[in-house]
Design a protein around this motif. Structure first.
Motif, short mmCIF file in Angstrom:
data_model
loop_
_atom_site.label_atom_id
_atom_site.label_comp_id
_atom_site.label_asym_id
_atom_site.label_seq_id
_atom_site.Cartn_x
_atom_site.Cartn_y
_atom_site.Cartn_z
N LEU A 21 0.87 -0.77 0.01
CA LEU A 21 0.29 0.19 0.16
C LEU A 21 0.82 1.36 -0.04
N ARG A 22 0.26 2.56 -0.74
CA ARG A 22 1.36 3.25 -0.90
C ARG A 22 0.54 4.68 -0.28
N CYS A 23 1.74 5.64 -0.06
CA CYS A 23 0.70 6.99 1.12
C CYS A 23 2.12 8.33 0.59
N LYS A 24 1.36 9.10 -0.42
CA LYS A 24 1.61 10.35 -0.79
C LYS A 24 1.35 11.40 0.30
N PRO A 25 1.82 11.78 1.85
CA PRO A 25 1.60 12.69 2.48
C PRO A 25 1.39 14.33 2.03
N ILE A 26 0.96 15.06 2.43
CA ILE A 26 0.93 16.92 1.80
C ILE A 26 2.12 17.40 2.09
N SER A 27 2.80 17.95 1.00
CA SER A 27 4.26 18.53 1.34
C SER A 27 4.27 19.33 2.70
N GLY A 28 5.66 19.21 3.19
CA GLY A 28 5.78 20.01 4.27
C GLY A 28 4.55 19.13 5.56
N ALA A 72 10.48 11.92 2.58
CA ALA A 72 9.38 13.20 3.00
C ALA A 72 8.09 13.02 1.86
N SER A 73 7.74 12.30 1.15
CA SER A 73 7.21 12.33 -0.16
C SER A 73 6.19 10.93 -0.02
N PHE A 74 6.57 10.09 0.33
CA PHE A 74 6.43 8.82 -0.10
C PHE A 74 6.61 7.82 1.08
N SER A 75 5.93 6.55 1.86
CA SER A 75 5.26 5.45 2.30
C SER A 75 4.84 4.44 1.99
N THR A 76 5.18 3.67 2.01
CA THR A 76 4.74 2.09 2.20
C THR A 76 4.70 1.17 3.53
N LEU A 77 3.41 0.35 3.10
CA LEU A 77 2.84 -0.75 4.05
C LEU A 77 2.87 -1.40 3.45
N LYS A 78 4.04 -3.38 3.82
CA LYS A 78 3.52 -4.20 2.90
C LYS A 78 2.92 -5.41 4.12
N ILE A 79 2.55 -5.57 3.42
CA ILE A 79 1.83 -7.15 4.12
C ILE A 79 2.76 -8.29 3.50
N GLN A 80 2.85 -9.23 4.45
CA GLN A 80 4.12 -10.68 3.58
C GLN A 80 4.43 -11.52 4.11
N PRO A 81 3.69 -12.51 4.49
CA PRO A 81 2.41 -13.30 3.47
C PRO A 81 1.56 -12.61 3.78
N VAL A 89 -9.82 -1.85 6.13
CA VAL A 89 -9.51 -0.02 5.20
C VAL A 89 -8.19 0.48 6.23
N TYR A 90 -6.66 0.46 5.25
CA TYR A 90 -6.02 1.57 5.21
C TYR A 90 -5.84 2.64 4.97
N PHE A 91 -5.44 3.53 6.32
CA PHE A 91 -5.63 4.76 5.57
C PHE A 91 -4.40 5.53 6.44
N CYS A 92 -4.04 6.54 5.48
CA CYS A 92 -2.97 6.70 5.74
C CYS A 92 -3.23 8.33 5.73
N ALA A 93 -2.67 9.22 7.62
CA ALA A 93 -2.66 10.22 7.75
C ALA A 93 -0.99 11.40 7.80
N SER A 94 -1.26 12.54 7.58
CA SER A 94 -0.06 13.66 7.82
C SER A 94 -0.73 14.53 8.60
N THR A 95 0.45 15.56 8.75
CA THR A 95 0.20 16.26 9.83
C THR A 95 1.32 16.86 10.00
N PRO A 96 1.73 18.82 10.05
CA PRO A 96 3.05 19.03 10.59
C PRO A 96 2.90 19.57 11.77
N ARG A 97 2.15 19.07 12.96
CA ARG A 97 1.74 18.82 14.21
C ARG A 97 0.59 18.53 15.22
N GLY A 98 0.84 17.37 15.29
CA GLY A 98 -0.52 16.25 16.21
C GLY A 98 -1.69 17.85 16.30
#
Lengths: 113, 114
Positions: A21-28, A72-81, A89-98
């Motif tokens: 699974l792939r995720c591109k967070p918000i820049s910054g 900083a612009s890409f993350s992956t989550l891998k499941i094997q096997p 449902v797998y969610f990705c989230a980003s934040t500059p500060r909590g």
């Protein structure tokens, strides 16, 4: 800004196959989170990164799960096997500060048959 | 350790009626509290948050929540709901003002009927 972008939106795979699974967070946004949502367990934090470094992976269910953030612009989550109980449902989230609140992606619905 | 309890898993209500979605938390330190909304087949969206100051916080679409430290609660209210408010609502807590992880409640499904 396009927001947090996740791909694919849907994934159907057979038990035993590798899933990425792939995720591109918000820049910054320096923080990136991976959550899993199921009816039974609700929203579970799997892992989160700060400046591309994993900070807390205590929620990763087992060694079959791994996550990376090579830049900083890409993350992956891998499941094997993969196993049927990984269906969620797998969610990705980003934040500059909590305290700014998270921005969530639209999620990836994974079905393992 | 932090935890969040949403006391109602489902709340059915008629259009234009008031609604309250209940949330209680436990934490040994100062907390930051959030409500998120999730519409079908979408990700979660921030609805409102309490960081400090006034205990009553409002969202742009008419929801409000009140932080009650003595009762460790952060209930969400709206005086008159619309069909479009039908969604799942999540309460969340963090004790870290940096990137700290959010702990979510189990969610409350609000169903607004005509």
């Amino acid at each position: 800004d396009a927001g947090v972008i996740q791909s694919p939106r849907h994934e159907v795979t057979e038990m035993g196959q590798e899933v990425t699974l792939r995720c591109k967070p918000i820049s910054g946004h320096d923080y990136l989170f991976w959550y899993r949502q199921t009816m039974m367990r609700g929203l579970e934090l799997l892992i989160y990164f700060n400046n591309n470094v994993p900070i807390d992976d205590s929620g990763m269910p087992e060694d079959r799960f791994s996550a990376k953030m090579p830049n900083a612009s890409f993350s992956t989550l891998k499941i094997q096997p993969s196993e049927p109980r990984d269906s969620a449902v797998y969610f990705c989230a980003s934040t500059p500060r909590g305290i700014d609140g998270y921005t969530f992606g639209s999620g990836t619905r994974l079905t393992v048959v | 350790a932090q935890s969040v309890t949403q006391l109602d898993s489902q709340v059915p209500v008629f259009e234009e009626a008031p609604v309250e979605l209940r949330c209680n938390y436990s934490s040994s330190v100062s907390v930051y509290l959030f409500w998120y909304v999730q519409y079908p087949n979408q990700g979660l969206q921030l609805l409102l948050k309490y960081l400090s100051g006034s205990t009553l916080v409002e969202s742009i679409n008419g929801f409000e929540a009140e932080f009650n430290k003595s009762q460790t609660s952060f209930h969400l209210r709206k005086p008159s709901v619309h069909i479009s408010d039908t969604a799942e609502y999540f309460c969340a807590v963090s004790d870290d003002n940096q990137g700290g992880k959010l702990i979510f409640g189990q969610g409350t499904e609000l169903s607004v009927k005509p």
